[in-house]
Design a protein around this motif. Structure first.
Motif, PDB file in Angstrom:
ATOM      1  N   GLY A  20      15.783 -20.664   8.127  1.00  0.00           N
ATOM      2  CA  GLY A  20      14.879 -21.489   7.329  1.00  0.00           C
ATOM      3  C   GLY A  20      15.468 -22.017   6.037  1.00  0.00           C
ATOM      4  O   GLY A  20      14.764 -22.630   5.239  1.00  0.00           O
ATOM      5  N   GLY A  21      16.752 -21.758   5.799  1.00  0.00           N
ATOM      6  CA  GLY A  21      17.420 -22.301   4.615  1.00  0.00           C
ATOM      7  C   GLY A  21      16.836 -21.789   3.318  1.00  0.00           C
ATOM      8  O   GLY A  21      16.494 -20.610   3.178  1.00  0.00           O
ATOM      9  N   LEU A  22      16.688 -22.691   2.354  1.00  0.00           N
ATOM     10  CA  LEU A  22      16.210 -22.336   1.023  1.00  0.00           C
ATOM     11  C   LEU A  22      14.808 -21.736   1.066  1.00  0.00           C
ATOM     12  O   LEU A  22      14.514 -20.770   0.355  1.00  0.00           O
ATOM     13  N   ASP A  23      13.940 -22.287   1.915  1.00  0.00           N
ATOM     14  CA  ASP A  23      12.577 -21.762   2.018  1.00  0.00           C
ATOM     15  C   ASP A  23      12.574 -20.316   2.496  1.00  0.00           C
ATOM     16  O   ASP A  23      11.792 -19.489   2.018  1.00  0.00           O
ATOM     17  N   ALA A  24      13.456 -19.996   3.443  1.00  0.00           N
ATOM     18  CA  ALA A  24      13.529 -18.630   3.965  1.00  0.00           C
ATOM     19  C   ALA A  24      14.016 -17.660   2.896  1.00  0.00           C
ATOM     20  O   ALA A  24      13.541 -16.523   2.811  1.00  0.00           O
ATOM     21  N   LEU A  25      14.962 -18.105   2.074  1.00  0.00           N
ATOM     22  CA  LEU A  25      15.458 -17.251   0.984  1.00  0.00           C
ATOM     23  C   LEU A  25      14.319 -16.906   0.030  1.00  0.00           C
ATOM     24  O   LEU A  25      14.139 -15.745  -0.360  1.00  0.00           O
ATOM     25  N   GLN A  26      13.551 -17.922  -0.360  1.00  0.00           N
ATOM     26  CA  GLN A  26      12.451 -17.697  -1.292  1.00  0.00           C
ATOM     27  C   GLN A  26      11.352 -16.852  -0.656  1.00  0.00           C
ATOM     28  O   GLN A  26      10.777 -15.970  -1.299  1.00  0.00           O
ATOM     29  N   MET A  27      11.078 -17.106   0.605  1.00  0.00           N
ATOM     30  CA  MET A  27      10.017 -16.391   1.311  1.00  0.00           C
ATOM     31  C   MET A  27      10.341 -14.897   1.423  1.00  0.00           C
ATOM     32  O   MET A  27       9.487 -14.040   1.191  1.00  0.00           O
ATOM     33  N   MET A  28      11.579 -14.568   1.755  1.00  0.00           N
ATOM     34  CA  MET A  28      11.936 -13.170   1.932  1.00  0.00           C
ATOM     35  C   MET A  28      11.971 -12.436   0.598  1.00  0.00           C
ATOM     36  O   MET A  28      11.668 -11.237   0.536  1.00  0.00           O
ATOM     37  N   ALA A  29      12.335 -13.127  -0.483  1.00  0.00           N
ATOM     38  CA  ALA A  29      12.326 -12.485  -1.803  1.00  0.00           C
ATOM     39  C   ALA A  29      10.920 -12.016  -2.156  1.00  0.00           C
ATOM     40  O   ALA A  29      10.724 -10.907  -2.661  1.00  0.00           O
ATOM     41  N   ILE A  30       9.922 -12.861  -1.892  1.00  0.00           N
ATOM     42  CA  ILE A  30       8.528 -12.504  -2.181  1.00  0.00           C
ATOM     43  C   ILE A  30       8.077 -11.331  -1.314  1.00  0.00           C
ATOM     44  O   ILE A  30       7.435 -10.386  -1.781  1.00  0.00           O
ATOM     45  N   THR A  31       8.436 -11.363  -0.038  1.00  0.00           N
ATOM     46  CA  THR A  31       8.025 -10.314   0.894  1.00  0.00           C
ATOM     47  C   THR A  31       8.658  -8.971   0.542  1.00  0.00           C
ATOM     48  O   THR A  31       7.990  -7.936   0.511  1.00  0.00           O
ATOM     49  N   ALA A  32       9.967  -8.985   0.263  1.00  0.00           N
ATOM     50  CA  ALA A  32      10.679  -7.734  -0.023  1.00  0.00           C
ATOM     51  C   ALA A  32      10.240  -7.114  -1.334  1.00  0.00           C
ATOM     52  O   ALA A  32      10.287  -5.890  -1.501  1.00  0.00           O
ATOM     53  N   ALA A  33       9.810  -7.951  -2.280  1.00  0.00           N
ATOM     54  CA  ALA A  33       9.452  -7.443  -3.609  1.00  0.00           C
ATOM     55  C   ALA A  33       8.095  -6.760  -3.640  1.00  0.00           C
ATOM     56  O   ALA A  33       7.842  -5.925  -4.517  1.00  0.00           O
ATOM     57  N   PHE A  34       7.213  -7.104  -2.708  1.00  0.00           N
ATOM     58  CA  PHE A  34       5.838  -6.616  -2.801  1.00  0.00           C
ATOM     59  C   PHE A  34       5.723  -5.091  -2.844  1.00  0.00           C
ATOM     60  O   PHE A  34       5.071  -4.547  -3.742  1.00  0.00           O
ATOM     61  N   PRO A  35       6.322  -4.354  -1.909  1.00  0.00           N
ATOM     62  CA  PRO A  35       6.174  -2.888  -1.992  1.00  0.00           C
ATOM     63  C   PRO A  35       6.820  -2.304  -3.239  1.00  0.00           C
ATOM     64  O   PRO A  35       6.307  -1.327  -3.799  1.00  0.00           O
ATOM     65  N   PHE A  36       7.929  -2.916  -3.693  1.00  0.00           N
ATOM     66  CA  PHE A  36       8.575  -2.360  -4.881  1.00  0.00           C
ATOM     67  C   PHE A  36       7.782  -2.657  -6.143  1.00  0.00           C
ATOM     68  O   PHE A  36       7.894  -1.917  -7.135  1.00  0.00           O
ATOM     69  N   MET A  37       6.988  -3.715  -6.139  1.00  0.00           N
ATOM     70  CA  MET A  37       6.107  -3.977  -7.276  1.00  0.00           C
ATOM     71  C   MET A  37       5.141  -2.809  -7.469  1.00  0.00           C
ATOM     72  O   MET A  37       4.874  -2.389  -8.600  1.00  0.00           O
ATOM     73  N   ILE A  38       4.608  -2.279  -6.376  1.00  0.00           N
ATOM     74  CA  ILE A  38       3.712  -1.123  -6.451  1.00  0.00           C
ATOM     75  C   ILE A  38       4.464   0.086  -7.001  1.00  0.00           C
ATOM     76  O   ILE A  38       3.939   0.841  -7.835  1.00  0.00           O
ATOM     77  N   VAL A  39       5.711   0.250  -6.563  1.00  0.00           N
ATOM     78  CA  VAL A  39       6.547   1.341  -7.077  1.00  0.00           C
ATOM     79  C   VAL A  39       6.712   1.211  -8.592  1.00  0.00           C
ATOM     80  O   VAL A  39       6.622   2.201  -9.331  1.00  0.00           O
ATOM     81  N   MET A  40       6.909  -0.014  -9.077  1.00  0.00           N
ATOM     82  CA  MET A  40       7.117  -0.228 -10.509  1.00  0.00           C
ATOM     83  C   MET A  40       5.865   0.089 -11.327  1.00  0.00           C
ATOM     84  O   MET A  40       5.964   0.607 -12.446  1.00  0.00           O
ATOM     85  N   VAL A  41       4.709  -0.223 -10.795  1.00  0.00           N
ATOM     86  CA  VAL A  41       3.465   0.109 -11.498  1.00  0.00           C
ATOM     87  C   VAL A  41       3.360   1.626 -11.676  1.00  0.00           C
ATOM     88  O   VAL A  41       3.017   2.123 -12.759  1.00  0.00           O
ATOM     89  N   ILE A  42       3.680   2.360 -10.625  1.00  0.00           N
ATOM     90  CA  ILE A  42       3.643   3.826 -10.713  1.00  0.00           C
ATOM     91  C   ILE A  42       4.727   4.332 -11.660  1.00  0.00           C
ATOM     92  O   ILE A  42       4.536   5.329 -12.371  1.00  0.00           O
ATOM     93  N   LEU A  43       5.881   3.635 -11.679  1.00  0.00           N
ATOM     94  CA  LEU A  43       6.963   4.008 -12.605  1.00  0.00           C
ATOM     95  C   LEU A  43       6.484   4.033 -14.052  1.00  0.00           C
ATOM     96  O   LEU A  43       6.884   4.909 -14.835  1.00  0.00           O
ATOM     97  N   CYS A  44       5.651   3.072 -14.404  1.00  0.00           N
ATOM     98  CA  CYS A  44       5.139   3.026 -15.782  1.00  0.00           C
ATOM     99  C   CYS A  44       4.361   4.304 -16.095  1.00  0.00           C
ATOM    100  O   CYS A  44       4.512   4.884 -17.182  1.00  0.00           O
ATOM    101  N   TYR A  45       3.561   4.737 -15.148  1.00  0.00           N
ATOM    102  CA  TYR A  45       2.786   5.971 -15.356  1.00  0.00           C
ATOM    103  C   TYR A  45       3.702   7.186 -15.466  1.00  0.00           C
ATOM    104  O   TYR A  45       3.530   8.029 -16.359  1.00  0.00           O
ATOM    105  N   THR A  46       4.674   7.298 -14.555  1.00  0.00           N
ATOM    106  CA  THR A  46       5.555   8.473 -14.579  1.00  0.00           C
ATOM    107  C   THR A  46       6.404   8.501 -15.846  1.00  0.00           C
ATOM    108  O   THR A  46       6.666   9.569 -16.406  1.00  0.00           O
TER     109      THR A  46
END
Length: 500
Positions: free
Chosen positions: A460-486
């Motif tokens: 998918g070229g450039l669109d695929a690069l951007q799309m996968m960045a958003i998808t891969a980041a989602f679970p780690f965003m939740i990890v980061m929220v918990i990081l603030c608490y810890t």
């Protein structure tokens, strides 16, 4: 014996297995990978775009709150420990972390694209659109990305240097998980960090390869076929794999410093030969607009008009920074030992951000000047091929051929040093935090980064690069929220040592 190996290498085996499965599906059935990725990506954007905005703003507020609180005097290390690097040496390395493929790729293109294609409520190609474009460039590349990096790097630095734990994301969860960080819960956290790092880095490598290819095509008439882009990735992979295998860390450091010097000279060259007062006025005016509107920008998704624009740009950037945060965070943590939390946070948030603002003011501001005042049509180039706009922009200056070659050289070195560093970080994350990484892990992660970038470009070229960045980041965003608490819990346990 085998069970012991599986237990010791579970993070490596699980994360490598996930990446290998992704690569296999991309090779065997690229259409299936694209349709599944699009479905996941669309679901995340439809239901959780608002969460990216709130999370990034929360990370900024939390980082500033920690720095300005009584915990700001805590050292990232033992109480009597001195900084590992001089202040100016530390700042220079922060510049190295802040510079990269992204600034070169988007420095000219992004302001032009916002100018040409702003949200529907704004008329395109007007002075108002130009002001909007520069303000959003400052927003996308400003203090929020560094706040995201700060959460990860501060957490790693505190629990590693202050508490003596391995330099892993899972170590930061000790206040919540206790000894279970060494079991499956902690290992899953590290797997998510590896997953985010692989796709975040692959996105940047894909951008770099596209622009290197565009430069060679523009200068020498090279074929524009995707196979050439893949060939560039293969050659660059051989270079950074040789660096990673031979362990030429000093050489990489020297190359990085030279790259920053060359980039700064290029910036000063464009500034001096362009309309310097015009550019400086853009810098001061945009900085004022950014400061005055930072809260509105932080939480604005334009739900009534322009929601698609916000998703395509702001949400993508926040996801990209989150996916990069384990990699950049670990690097920043390792060079910051001995600093107080207050010094660490305030410097990391301010110094790279200021340099980035200057970069976009010079390159983006000069591009808009040429468009609005000189009648040079750069927007149509950016609208057709974002990776080509920089080279057409450089044609408006003396010795443009030399400048374009310098930019290509910068991209190649950034590609090699970023991929080499990411290979080492991934090896460390999958080796219990040790910086002594087995050779086979360096090889596997190096090949994985480039192969993922190739698979994304083919599906998918450039669109695929951007799309996968958003998808891969989602679970780690939740990890980061918990990081603030810890992190808050960990710091609160130090109350007896804090200066009152």
């Amino acid at each position: 014996m085998w069970n012991e190996y599986l237990k010791r290498e579970s993070v490596f085996l699980l994360s490598a297995g996930i990446i290998l499965f992704f690569i296999a599906v991309g090779i065997i059935s690229p259409d299936l990978l694209e349709s599944v990725s699009q479905a996941i990506h669309a679901g995340i954007l439809d239901y959780f775009s608002w969460l990216y905005l709130i999370s990034a703003f929360f990370f900024l507020i939390f980082a500033l709150g920690i720095a300005l609180s009584r915990y700001g005097t805590i050292k990232l290390g033992y109480d009597a420990e001195r900084p590992q690097y001089s202040f100016f040496g530390w700042i220079a390395m922060l510049f190295a972390a802040g510079m990269g493929i992204g600034l070169i790729f988007w420095g000219v293109s992004e302001p032009l694209l916002h100018f040409l294609m702003p949200p529907p409520f704004m008329t395109s190609s007007t002075p108002e659109a130009a002001s909007f474009a520069m303000r959003y460039v400052f927003f996308h590349w400003g203090i929020h990305p560094w706040a995201i990096y700060t959460i990860v790097s501060l957490s790693i630095a505190y629990f590693s240097f202050r508490r003596g734990m391995p330099a892993l994301i899972s170590s930061c969860f000790y206040p919540v998980l206790g000894e279970r960080i060494y079991g499956m819960p902690g290992k899953l956290v590290d797997v998510l960090a590896v997953f985010a790092t692989v796709f975040g880095t692959a996105t940047s490598l894909g951008f770099g390869a596209l622009q290197i290819h565009a430069g060679f095509t523009h200068l020498y008439g090279l074929s524009s076929a995707i196979s050439v882009t893949i060939g560039i990735i293969v050659i660059a992979t051989a270079l950074f794999m040789a660096s990673a295998i031979l362990g030429v860390e000093k050489g990489v450091q020297i190359l990085s410093k030279i790259n920053i010097i060359i980039a700064t000279i290029l910036l000063l060259f464009i500034l001096s030969l362009g309309s310097t007062p015009y550019i400086l006025n853009i810098f001061t005016s945009t900085l004022g607009g950014y400061i005055n509107n930072v809260i509105d920008l932080s939480l604005q998704s334009y739900p009534f008009e322009g929601y698609g624009w916000s998703r395509d740009w702001t949400i993508f950037y926040w996801a990209w920074w989150i996916s990069w945060s384990p990699f950049v965070g670990l690097f920043i943590a390792r060079i910051s030992r001995g600093r107080t939390i207050r010094e660490f946070v305030l410097t990391v948030l301010s110094v790279p951000t200021l340099f980035t603002f200057i970069w976009f003011s010079v390159f983006g501001g000069s591009a808009l000047y040429l468009e609005l005042e000189r009648g040079v049509d750069l927007t149509s180039v950016a609208g057709e091929d974002v990776s080509l706009a920089l080279f057409v922009f450089l044609e408006q200056y003396p010795v443009s051929g030399l400048l374009s070659l310098i930019v290509i050289l910068l991209l190649i070195v950034f590609f090699v040093t970023s991929a080499d560093s990411a290979t080492v970080v991934l090896g460390s994350l999958t080796s219990g935090g040790s910086m002594i990484v087995p050779m086979y892990k360096k090889v596997i992660w190096g090949l994985s980064l480039s192969t993922v970038a190739i698979v994304l470009l083919l599906t998918g070229g450039l669109d695929a690069l951007q799309m996968m960045a958003i998808t891969a980041a989602f679970p780690f965003m939740i990890v980061m929220v918990i990081l603030c608490y810890t992190l808050w819990v960990g710091l609160s346990q130090e109350k007896d040592r804090i200066e009152q």
